[in-house]
Motif scaffolding. Structure first.
Motif, PDB file in Angstrom:
ATOM      1  N   ASP A 263       0.786  -1.203  -0.055  1.00  0.00           N
ATOM      2  CA  ASP A 263       0.087   0.180  -0.002  1.00  0.00           C
ATOM      3  C   ASP A 263       0.591   1.259  -0.015  1.00  0.00           C
ATOM      4  OD1 ASP A 263      -2.988   0.915   0.861  1.00  0.00           O
ATOM      5  OD2 ASP A 263      -1.352   2.201   1.437  1.00  0.00           O
ATOM      6  N   PRO A 264       0.410   2.236  -0.825  1.00  0.00           N
ATOM      7  CA  PRO A 264       1.473   3.432  -0.989  1.00  0.00           C
ATOM      8  C   PRO A 264       1.286   4.273   0.207  1.00  0.00           C
ATOM      9  CG  PRO A 264      -0.448   3.563  -2.454  1.00  0.00           C
ATOM     10  CD  PRO A 264      -0.461   2.195  -1.990  1.00  0.00           C
ATOM     11  N   LYS A 265       0.346   4.360   0.968  1.00  0.00           N
ATOM     12  CA  LYS A 265       0.203   5.068   1.957  1.00  0.00           C
ATOM     13  C   LYS A 265       0.447   4.631   3.420  1.00  0.00           C
ATOM     14  CE  LYS A 265      -2.733   9.063   3.144  1.00  0.00           C
ATOM     15  NZ  LYS A 265      -1.857  10.140   3.051  1.00  0.00           N
ATOM     16  N   VAL A 266       0.219   3.378   3.642  1.00  0.00           N
ATOM     17  CA  VAL A 266       0.605   2.775   4.822  1.00  0.00           C
ATOM     18  C   VAL A 266       1.438   1.306   4.869  1.00  0.00           C
ATOM     19  CG1 VAL A 266      -1.653   3.390   6.062  1.00  0.00           C
ATOM     20  CG2 VAL A 266      -1.478   1.212   5.103  1.00  0.00           C
ATOM     21  N   GLY A 267       1.997   1.375   3.433  1.00  0.00           N
ATOM     22  CA  GLY A 267       2.838   0.074   3.200  1.00  0.00           C
ATOM     23  C   GLY A 267       4.174   0.238   3.878  1.00  0.00           C
ATOM     24  N   PHE A 268       4.887  -0.779   3.550  1.00  0.00           N
ATOM     25  CA  PHE A 268       6.228  -0.748   3.965  1.00  0.00           C
ATOM     26  C   PHE A 268       7.014  -2.112   3.772  1.00  0.00           C
ATOM     27  CE2 PHE A 268       3.926  -2.893   7.392  1.00  0.00           C
ATOM     28  CZ  PHE A 268       4.843  -3.845   8.176  1.00  0.00           C
ATOM     29  N   VAL A 269       8.332  -1.950   3.786  1.00  0.00           N
ATOM     30  CA  VAL A 269       8.907  -3.432   3.432  1.00  0.00           C
ATOM     31  C   VAL A 269       9.889  -3.565   4.610  1.00  0.00           C
ATOM     32  CG1 VAL A 269      11.274  -4.049   2.309  1.00  0.00           C
ATOM     33  CG2 VAL A 269       9.414  -2.918   1.037  1.00  0.00           C
ATOM     34  N   LEU A 270       9.663  -4.848   5.304  1.00  0.00           N
ATOM     35  CA  LEU A 270      10.420  -5.530   6.482  1.00  0.00           C
ATOM     36  C   LEU A 270      11.658  -6.237   5.823  1.00  0.00           C
ATOM     37  CD1 LEU A 270      10.448  -5.520   9.599  1.00  0.00           C
ATOM     38  CD2 LEU A 270       9.227  -7.572   9.127  1.00  0.00           C
ATOM     39  N   LEU A 271      13.015  -5.884   6.521  1.00  0.00           N
ATOM     40  CA  LEU A 271      14.079  -6.651   6.017  1.00  0.00           C
ATOM     41  C   LEU A 271      15.196  -6.660   7.084  1.00  0.00           C
ATOM     42  CD1 LEU A 271      16.047  -5.069   3.119  1.00  0.00           C
ATOM     43  CD2 LEU A 271      14.792  -3.956   4.677  1.00  0.00           C
ATOM     44  N   PRO A 272      16.047  -7.632   7.011  1.00  0.00           N
ATOM     45  CA  PRO A 272      16.927  -7.652   7.917  1.00  0.00           C
ATOM     46  C   PRO A 272      17.966  -6.526   7.970  1.00  0.00           C
ATOM     47  CG  PRO A 272      17.060  -9.723   6.885  1.00  0.00           C
ATOM     48  CD  PRO A 272      16.169  -8.745   6.126  1.00  0.00           C
ATOM     49  N   ASP A 273      18.327  -6.052   9.019  1.00  0.00           N
ATOM     50  CA  ASP A 273      19.382  -4.776   9.297  1.00  0.00           C
ATOM     51  C   ASP A 273      20.743  -5.405   8.784  1.00  0.00           C
ATOM     52  OD1 ASP A 273      19.775  -2.008  10.492  1.00  0.00           O
ATOM     53  OD2 ASP A 273      21.544  -3.345  10.723  1.00  0.00           O
ATOM     54  N   PHE A 274      21.535  -4.479   8.282  1.00  0.00           N
ATOM     55  CA  PHE A 274      22.946  -5.127   7.828  1.00  0.00           C
ATOM     56  C   PHE A 274      23.632  -5.751   9.070  1.00  0.00           C
ATOM     57  CE2 PHE A 274      22.422  -2.156   4.302  1.00  0.00           C
ATOM     58  CZ  PHE A 274      22.728  -3.315   3.030  1.00  0.00           C
ATOM     59  N   LYS A 275      23.429  -5.153  10.098  1.00  0.00           N
ATOM     60  CA  LYS A 275      24.179  -5.454  11.280  1.00  0.00           C
ATOM     61  C   LYS A 275      23.923  -7.024  11.661  1.00  0.00           C
ATOM     62  CE  LYS A 275      22.992  -1.753  13.622  1.00  0.00           C
ATOM     63  NZ  LYS A 275      22.784  -0.822  12.729  1.00  0.00           N
ATOM     64  N   TRP A 276      22.712  -7.620  11.292  1.00  0.00           N
ATOM     65  CA  TRP A 276      22.406  -8.946  11.637  1.00  0.00           C
ATOM     66  C   TRP A 276      22.656  -9.803  10.788  1.00  0.00           C
ATOM     67  CZ3 TRP A 276      17.120 -11.452  11.281  1.00  0.00           C
ATOM     68  CH2 TRP A 276      17.113 -12.489  12.119  1.00  0.00           C
ATOM     69  N   ASP A 277      23.501 -10.907  11.177  1.00  0.00           N
ATOM     70  CA  ASP A 277      24.069 -11.865  10.252  1.00  0.00           C
ATOM     71  C   ASP A 277      22.802 -12.942   9.943  1.00  0.00           C
ATOM     72  OD1 ASP A 277      24.157 -13.583  12.320  1.00  0.00           O
ATOM     73  OD2 ASP A 277      26.197 -13.783  12.122  1.00  0.00           O
ATOM     74  N   GLN A 278      21.835 -12.908  10.747  1.00  0.00           N
ATOM     75  CA  GLN A 278      20.779 -13.992  10.571  1.00  0.00           C
ATOM     76  C   GLN A 278      21.124 -15.312  11.072  1.00  0.00           C
ATOM     77  OE1 GLN A 278      17.966 -13.326   7.108  1.00  0.00           O
ATOM     78  NE2 GLN A 278      19.438 -12.102   6.427  1.00  0.00           N
ATOM     79  N   LYS A 279      22.164 -15.601  11.605  1.00  0.00           N
ATOM     80  CA  LYS A 279      22.841 -16.900  12.136  1.00  0.00           C
ATOM     81  C   LYS A 279      22.014 -17.360  13.253  1.00  0.00           C
ATOM     82  CE  LYS A 279      26.475 -17.174   9.010  1.00  0.00           C
ATOM     83  NZ  LYS A 279      27.751 -16.551   9.054  1.00  0.00           N
ATOM     84  N   GLN A 280      21.646 -16.571  14.102  1.00  0.00           N
ATOM     85  CA  GLN A 280      20.949 -16.744  15.147  1.00  0.00           C
ATOM     86  C   GLN A 280      19.829 -15.748  15.399  1.00  0.00           C
ATOM     87  OE1 GLN A 280      24.590 -16.409  15.294  1.00  0.00           O
ATOM     88  NE2 GLN A 280      23.615 -14.137  15.409  1.00  0.00           N
ATOM     89  N   ILE A 281      18.918 -16.060  16.503  1.00  0.00           N
ATOM     90  CA  ILE A 281      17.807 -15.076  16.690  1.00  0.00           C
ATOM     91  C   ILE A 281      18.066 -14.056  17.938  1.00  0.00           C
ATOM     92  CG2 ILE A 281      16.266 -16.119  18.404  1.00  0.00           C
ATOM     93  CD1 ILE A 281      14.206 -16.169  15.995  1.00  0.00           C
ATOM     94  N   ASP A 282      19.248 -14.472  18.505  1.00  0.00           N
ATOM     95  CA  ASP A 282      19.595 -13.874  19.852  1.00  0.00           C
ATOM     96  C   ASP A 282      19.940 -12.374  19.509  1.00  0.00           C
ATOM     97  OD1 ASP A 282      19.989 -16.443  20.459  1.00  0.00           O
ATOM     98  OD2 ASP A 282      21.935 -15.907  21.662  1.00  0.00           O
ATOM     99  N   ASP A 283      20.310 -11.827  18.349  1.00  0.00           N
ATOM    100  CA  ASP A 283      20.506 -10.507  18.100  1.00  0.00           C
ATOM    101  C   ASP A 283      19.828 -10.112  17.029  1.00  0.00           C
ATOM    102  OD1 ASP A 283      21.894 -12.012  16.375  1.00  0.00           O
ATOM    103  OD2 ASP A 283      23.753 -10.729  16.360  1.00  0.00           O
ATOM    104  N   LEU A 284      18.429 -10.796  16.946  1.00  0.00           N
ATOM    105  CA  LEU A 284      17.558 -10.143  15.613  1.00  0.00           C
ATOM    106  C   LEU A 284      17.426  -8.813  15.786  1.00  0.00           C
ATOM    107  CD1 LEU A 284      14.193 -11.708  14.741  1.00  0.00           C
ATOM    108  CD2 LEU A 284      14.185  -9.430  15.587  1.00  0.00           C
ATOM    109  N   TYR A 285      17.614  -8.314  14.405  1.00  0.00           N
ATOM    110  CA  TYR A 285      17.641  -6.865  13.899  1.00  0.00           C
ATOM    111  C   TYR A 285      16.897  -6.708  12.584  1.00  0.00           C
ATOM    112  CZ  TYR A 285      19.339  -1.965  14.677  1.00  0.00           C
ATOM    113  OH  TYR A 285      19.384  -0.666  14.945  1.00  0.00           O
TER     114      TYR A 285
END
Lengths: 300, 300
Positions: free
Chosen positions: B158-180
């Motif tokens: 949605d152009p008004k209330v929409g968004f994209v969700l993605l991992p921050d660069f700082k998170w290597d996604q290997k463990q959930i402990d430091d999810l970002y």
């Protein structure tokens, strides 16, 4: 017979027979680990933490270590460096025999973010605080100079807007890098931010201004280098304000628990009942009695 | 000739001739150090960080280390443990030749807490943002799927209330402990919280709800384990929201820079112009151009 080998008490390796039961917690950021295990049939907790890298041994590390190349890319290369073991020690603490309480203390606890409306405070939190009768006798001892009098950095004795400023227990005062002071108010009937109204603005402004002045005088640290805030929930229900060095990521300075004193003052200026009515968010550990109360009330 | 000794590229000790000029910064908490020096007349930066203590080598450490007793008191004793060097490595990064920019990047910088009134924002901060023309092309690339498309966790188009969700660069996604994770809004005209009014409440609530739902679905992590917040000042002026694991003390989650999304929504509900008029506090590094502007204006 072993004793003649070393002048000082060089120990045998007491950890030789240590059997790990479980890792209670660890931090890859801080390079430490808390382990529950058995030493000759006794319960024990072993705490290990790598030591900081010291400037004075850098030259020795550079000349006496071996390097394993991991990756090379343009001007960047990474290595695994293996240093002589006496230049790279691990601080190790052994608690033995350890009780169940020790084990529990070091066990990592999940925290849960709780949403507390003004109504929740009245119906859940306030009754819990009252029935627990948390003792703040140690706070009164400080205010009455029956304890820690020599630690006081500054005092304003006014019964209405006065306070005592002293170092937090977590700060060893050996360096200013991790400066941490607490201002404890003389008034005894303010439990937390939930009790604050516009009538307390003068008290808060007094703490803010005189606390900053005292820290500048004593530590030569200007206000622009300070983070000044309250906790909600606090760890004890007698109003106090935290002063920490801005560059020090002090425990408990996260947005989920800390409230900038400057914001609290602004909020009370625009609405005297701000902290009576506002929904507040805070983390509670899994074993916190208050969390159970929120669960019982179906609020989690 | 050396090459035949090891199948892989075992390096000579490139640090043997390293001459330290200065320690740029270090952290006794994180056990790392950043050093500026010379390698055969070339400028170099060396970064060293002790490695986390791994559970899988504990038994070997316990059996093969030597222990030096430091202190014994009742059930507590502390030791300096010297482990075999291959079990206690130091991660080492070498940048060579290093430019002045590298040296500056790793140099510890004092931060200063700035007080920005609504008027300061209009007269100092906004003109600075506009004249700098900070590029957010990389953000548009993400929103248009020209980059990082495969990293997207969730999208509301949605152009008004929409968004994209993605991992921050700082998170290597290997463990959930430091999810970002980061939620980036599709609307392109919201620079920061300063631009928010009550008309954005629907957008913020949408991000809050759908972001939490997506994280529960994908990582099985409930909302009570999340810290959801915005930065002010942000590092780029296109509205985005941070989702980090509550138990992870993420960089930038301190009360001096983070604003809980739930609080932002509440504040806008009670006053549409809250973020237009409110005095906001934030840290700026000594070399930040915006800090100079506040100094020039006599506001620091």
């Amino acid at each position: 017979d072993d004793e003649k080998d070393g002048g000082e008490a060089e120990s045998d390796n007491v950890l030789f027979g240590f059997k790990t039961c479980s890792v209670l917690s660890d931090s890859s950021r801080e390079k430490n680990i808390f382990i529950h295990g058995k030493l000759a049939d006794q319960d024990a907790v072993v705490i290990m933490e790598k030591t900081p890298i010291r400037e004075d041994v850098l030259a020795e590390i550079f000349s006496d270590s071996s390097l394993k190349l991991e990756m090379r890319n343009d001007i960047y290369s990474t290595y695994r460096l293996q240093a002589p073991s006496h230049l790279n020690e691990i601080k190790t603490t052994v608690v033995c025999p350890a009780t169940e309480k020790h084990v529990k203390k070091y066990q990592r606890q999940e925290s849960f973010l709780v949403e507390e409306t003004g109504k929740d405070y009245q119906s859940i939190t306030l009754p819990y605080i009252q029935e627990q009768c948390f003792s703040v006798q140690w706070v009164y001892n400080i205010l009455e100079k029956k304890a820690e009098a020599e630690r006081i950095i500054y005092e304003d004795q006014d019964p209405k807007v006065g306070f005592v400023l002293l170092p937090d227990f977590k700060w060893d005062q050996k360096q200013i890098d991790d400066l941490y002071l607490i201002a404890i108010v003389h008034q005894r009937d303010i439990r937390s931010v939930r009790d604050l109204t516009s009538e307390h603005i003068a008290l808060l402004q007094n703490i803010f201004q005189k606390g900053k002045d005292a820290i500048l005088q004593r530590y030569n640290l200007p206000a622009s280098q300070l983070r000044v805030y309250l906790h909600y929930q606090p760890s004890y229900y007698h109003l106090h304000v935290h002063f920490t060095k801005l560059s020090y990521q002090a425990p408990g300075c996260g947005v989920e628990r800390a409230h900038l004193l400057a914001d609290v003052i602004q909020n009370l200026q625009s609405d005297s009942d701000y902290y009576k009515n506002r929904t507040l968010y805070f983390p509670l550990r899994k074993d916190d009695g208050l969390l159970s109360k929120f669960k019982e009330a179906g609020r989690l």
